[in-house]
Enzyme design. Sequence first.
Site, PDB file in Angstrom:
ATOM      1  N   VAL A   8       0.966  -1.370  -0.126  1.00 18.95           N
ATOM      2  CA  VAL A   8       0.071  -0.137   0.087  1.00 18.95           C
ATOM      3  C   VAL A   8       0.937   1.298  -0.084  1.00 18.95           C
ATOM      4  CG1 VAL A   8      -1.984  -1.021   1.062  1.00 18.95           C
ATOM      5  CG2 VAL A   8      -0.367  -0.013   2.342  1.00 18.95           C
ATOM      6  N   SER A   9       0.497   2.417  -0.251  1.00 17.56           N
ATOM      7  CA  SER A   9       1.150   3.562  -0.723  1.00 17.56           C
ATOM      8  C   SER A   9       1.740   4.157   0.664  1.00 17.56           C
ATOM      9  CB  SER A   9       0.717   4.488  -1.519  1.00 17.56           C
ATOM     10  OG  SER A   9       0.335   3.994  -2.860  1.00 17.56           O
ATOM     11  N   SER A  10       0.904   3.968   1.599  1.00 21.23           N
ATOM     12  CA  SER A  10       1.293   4.915   2.910  1.00 21.23           C
ATOM     13  C   SER A  10       0.899   4.145   4.161  1.00 21.23           C
ATOM     14  CB  SER A  10       0.585   6.265   2.731  1.00 21.23           C
ATOM     15  OG  SER A  10      -0.630   6.051   2.826  1.00 21.23           O
TER      16      SER A  10
END
Length: 191
Positions: A8-10
Amino acid sequence: MNYGYIRVSSKDQCEDRQLMALKQYDICHKNIYVDKISGKSFNRPQYKRLMKKLKKGDVLMILSIDRLGRNYDEIQNQWRIITKIKQADIVVLDMPLLDTRSTGDNLTGTFVADLVLQILSYVAQTERENIRQRQREGIEAARMRGVKFGRPDVKMKVDEVIKMVNNGSKVTEACREVGIGKRTYYNYVRG
Protein backbone atom coordinates in the site's frame (compact mmCIF):
# COMPACT_ATOMS: atom_id res chain seq x y z
CA MET A 1 7.19 -22.51 -1.53
CA ASN A 2 4.40 -19.97 -1.98
CA TYR A 3 4.98 -16.32 -1.13
CA GLY A 4 2.69 -13.31 -1.10
CA TYR A 5 3.52 -9.66 -1.56
CA ILE A 6 1.31 -6.78 -0.44
CA ARG A 7 1.96 -3.09 -0.97
CA VAL A 8 0.00 0.00 0.00
CA SER A 9 1.24 3.51 -0.68
CA SER A 10 1.25 4.91 2.85
CA LYS A 11 1.22 3.88 6.50
CA ASP A 12 -2.40 4.94 7.00
CA GLN A 13 -3.71 2.76 4.17
CA CYS A 14 -5.12 -0.68 4.97
CA GLU A 15 -3.82 -3.86 3.39
CA ASP A 16 -6.76 -6.05 4.48
CA ARG A 17 -8.23 -6.42 0.98
CA GLN A 18 -4.97 -7.80 -0.38
CA LEU A 19 -4.41 -9.99 2.67
CA MET A 20 -7.88 -11.53 2.34
CA ALA A 21 -7.21 -12.33 -1.32
CA LEU A 22 -3.88 -14.02 -0.54
CA LYS A 23 -5.25 -16.04 2.39
CA GLN A 24 -7.36 -18.06 -0.06
CA TYR A 25 -4.14 -19.66 -1.29
CA ASP A 26 -1.66 -21.93 0.43
CA ILE A 27 0.61 -19.20 1.79
CA CYS A 28 2.05 -19.40 5.29
CA HIS A 29 1.60 -16.12 7.19
CA LYS A 30 5.37 -15.71 7.61
CA ASN A 31 5.70 -15.85 3.81
CA ILE A 32 3.54 -12.77 3.23
CA TYR A 33 5.57 -9.60 2.93
CA VAL A 34 3.95 -6.20 3.39
CA ASP A 35 5.34 -2.79 2.46
CA LYS A 36 3.61 0.49 3.25
CA ILE A 37 5.50 2.66 0.80
CA SER A 38 5.17 4.17 -2.66
CA GLY A 39 5.35 1.90 -5.68
CA LYS A 40 7.54 4.23 -7.70
CA SER A 41 10.72 2.29 -6.90
CA PHE A 42 11.58 -1.19 -5.70
CA ASN A 43 13.78 0.09 -2.89
CA ARG A 44 11.37 -1.32 -0.28
CA PRO A 45 12.49 -3.21 2.84
CA GLN A 46 10.00 -6.09 2.75
CA TYR A 47 10.28 -6.51 -1.01
CA LYS A 48 14.07 -6.81 -0.64
CA ARG A 49 13.62 -9.44 2.08
CA LEU A 50 11.22 -11.34 -0.16
CA MET A 51 13.65 -11.25 -3.09
CA LYS A 52 16.39 -12.76 -0.88
CA LYS A 53 14.06 -15.67 -0.01
CA LEU A 54 12.64 -16.30 -3.49
CA LYS A 55 14.29 -19.20 -5.32
CA LYS A 56 13.78 -21.53 -8.27
CA GLY A 57 10.37 -23.18 -8.26
CA ASP A 58 8.80 -20.77 -5.75
CA VAL A 59 5.57 -18.94 -6.53
CA LEU A 60 5.01 -15.24 -5.80
CA MET A 61 1.38 -14.16 -5.59
CA ILE A 62 0.19 -10.57 -5.76
CA LEU A 63 -3.34 -9.23 -6.03
CA SER A 64 -2.67 -6.88 -8.95
CA ILE A 65 0.29 -5.65 -10.95
CA ASP A 66 0.11 -2.12 -9.50
CA ARG A 67 0.70 -3.62 -6.05
CA LEU A 68 4.03 -4.87 -7.35
CA GLY A 69 4.95 -1.38 -8.55
CA ARG A 70 4.05 1.73 -10.50
CA ASN A 71 7.16 2.19 -12.63
CA TYR A 72 6.92 0.69 -16.11
CA ASP A 73 10.60 -0.10 -16.61
CA GLU A 74 11.10 -1.36 -13.07
CA ILE A 75 8.07 -3.68 -13.20
CA GLN A 76 9.41 -5.18 -16.42
CA ASN A 77 12.86 -5.55 -14.88
CA GLN A 78 11.62 -7.14 -11.65
CA TRP A 79 9.38 -9.51 -13.60
CA ARG A 80 12.43 -10.61 -15.61
CA ILE A 81 14.55 -11.05 -12.46
CA ILE A 82 11.89 -13.16 -10.76
CA THR A 83 10.92 -15.32 -13.73
CA LYS A 84 14.19 -15.60 -15.68
CA ILE A 85 17.03 -15.16 -13.17
CA LYS A 86 15.45 -16.59 -10.02
CA GLN A 87 13.26 -18.95 -12.08
CA ALA A 88 10.28 -18.46 -9.78
CA ASP A 89 6.71 -18.05 -10.96
CA ILE A 90 4.45 -15.04 -10.52
CA VAL A 91 0.68 -15.15 -10.19
CA VAL A 92 -1.27 -11.90 -10.50
CA LEU A 93 -4.58 -12.87 -8.92
CA ASP A 94 -6.82 -10.33 -10.65
CA MET A 95 -5.33 -11.04 -14.09
CA PRO A 96 -5.28 -14.78 -14.88
CA LEU A 97 -3.24 -14.17 -18.05
CA LEU A 98 -0.37 -13.13 -15.76
CA ASP A 99 0.25 -16.55 -14.26
CA THR A 100 3.67 -17.75 -15.36
CA ARG A 101 2.88 -21.27 -14.09
CA SER A 102 0.48 -21.73 -16.98
CA THR A 103 2.71 -20.38 -19.76
CA GLY A 104 5.60 -22.80 -19.25
CA ASP A 105 7.21 -23.59 -22.60
CA ASN A 106 4.11 -22.39 -24.46
CA LEU A 107 5.49 -19.60 -26.67
CA THR A 108 2.05 -18.14 -27.43
CA GLY A 109 1.11 -18.07 -23.75
CA THR A 110 4.39 -16.40 -22.88
CA PHE A 111 3.91 -13.85 -25.67
CA VAL A 112 0.37 -12.99 -24.49
CA ALA A 113 1.51 -12.74 -20.85
CA ASP A 114 4.37 -10.43 -21.86
CA LEU A 115 1.99 -8.19 -23.82
CA VAL A 116 -0.49 -8.01 -20.95
CA LEU A 117 2.35 -7.28 -18.51
CA GLN A 118 3.59 -4.41 -20.69
CA ILE A 119 0.12 -2.92 -20.98
CA LEU A 120 -0.64 -3.20 -17.26
CA SER A 121 2.80 -1.85 -16.31
CA TYR A 122 2.14 1.15 -18.54
CA VAL A 123 -1.28 1.66 -16.95
CA ALA A 124 0.21 1.43 -13.43
CA GLN A 125 2.86 4.06 -14.16
CA THR A 126 0.36 6.31 -15.94
CA GLU A 127 -1.97 6.12 -12.95
CA ARG A 128 0.92 7.09 -10.63
CA GLU A 129 1.65 10.10 -12.83
CA ASN A 130 -2.05 11.03 -12.86
CA ILE A 131 -2.22 10.80 -9.07
CA ARG A 132 0.78 13.12 -8.75
CA GLN A 133 -0.77 15.59 -11.20
CA ARG A 134 -4.08 15.59 -9.29
CA GLN A 135 -2.17 16.16 -6.04
CA ARG A 136 -0.32 19.14 -7.54
CA GLU A 137 -3.58 20.59 -8.86
CA GLY A 138 -5.29 20.07 -5.50
CA ILE A 139 -2.45 21.74 -3.62
CA GLU A 140 -2.45 24.68 -6.03
CA ALA A 141 -6.24 25.07 -5.71
CA ALA A 142 -5.94 25.01 -1.92
CA ARG A 143 -3.19 27.64 -2.01
CA MET A 144 -5.41 29.84 -4.20
CA ARG A 145 -8.07 29.56 -1.46
CA GLY A 146 -5.50 30.72 1.09
CA VAL A 147 -4.61 27.37 2.67
CA LYS A 148 -1.06 27.39 4.02
CA PHE A 149 1.04 24.24 3.87
CA GLY A 150 4.05 23.23 5.90
CA ARG A 151 5.01 24.06 9.43
CA PRO A 152 3.20 26.92 11.12
CA ASP A 153 5.05 30.20 11.31
CA VAL A 154 7.45 29.66 14.22
CA LYS A 155 8.28 33.36 14.49
CA MET A 156 4.69 34.19 15.37
CA LYS A 157 4.63 31.50 18.04
CA VAL A 158 7.95 32.59 19.54
CA ASP A 159 6.72 36.19 19.61
CA GLU A 160 3.62 35.00 21.48
CA VAL A 161 5.81 33.18 24.04
CA ILE A 162 7.93 36.33 24.48
CA LYS A 163 4.79 38.36 25.23
CA MET A 164 3.59 35.78 27.73
CA VAL A 165 7.01 35.65 29.46
CA ASN A 166 7.10 39.45 29.62
CA ASN A 167 3.69 39.30 31.34
CA GLY A 168 4.98 36.93 34.02
CA SER A 169 4.49 33.44 32.57
CA LYS A 170 7.25 30.85 32.81
CA VAL A 171 8.93 29.85 29.55
CA THR A 172 7.92 26.19 29.94
CA GLU A 173 4.25 27.03 30.50
CA ALA A 174 4.15 29.60 27.68
CA CYS A 175 5.79 27.21 25.20
CA ARG A 176 3.37 24.43 26.12
CA GLU A 177 0.37 26.74 25.73
CA VAL A 178 1.52 28.11 22.36
CA GLY A 179 2.57 24.69 21.09
CA ILE A 180 6.31 24.93 20.56
CA GLY A 181 9.23 23.29 22.32
CA LYS A 182 11.51 25.13 24.71
CA ARG A 183 14.48 24.31 22.49
CA THR A 184 12.74 25.97 19.51
CA TYR A 185 12.06 29.04 21.63
CA TYR A 186 15.63 29.31 22.92
CA ASN A 187 17.17 28.63 19.49
CA TYR A 188 15.07 31.39 17.97
CA VAL A 189 15.74 33.89 20.78
CA ARG A 190 19.51 33.25 20.71
CA GLY A 191 19.37 33.78 16.99
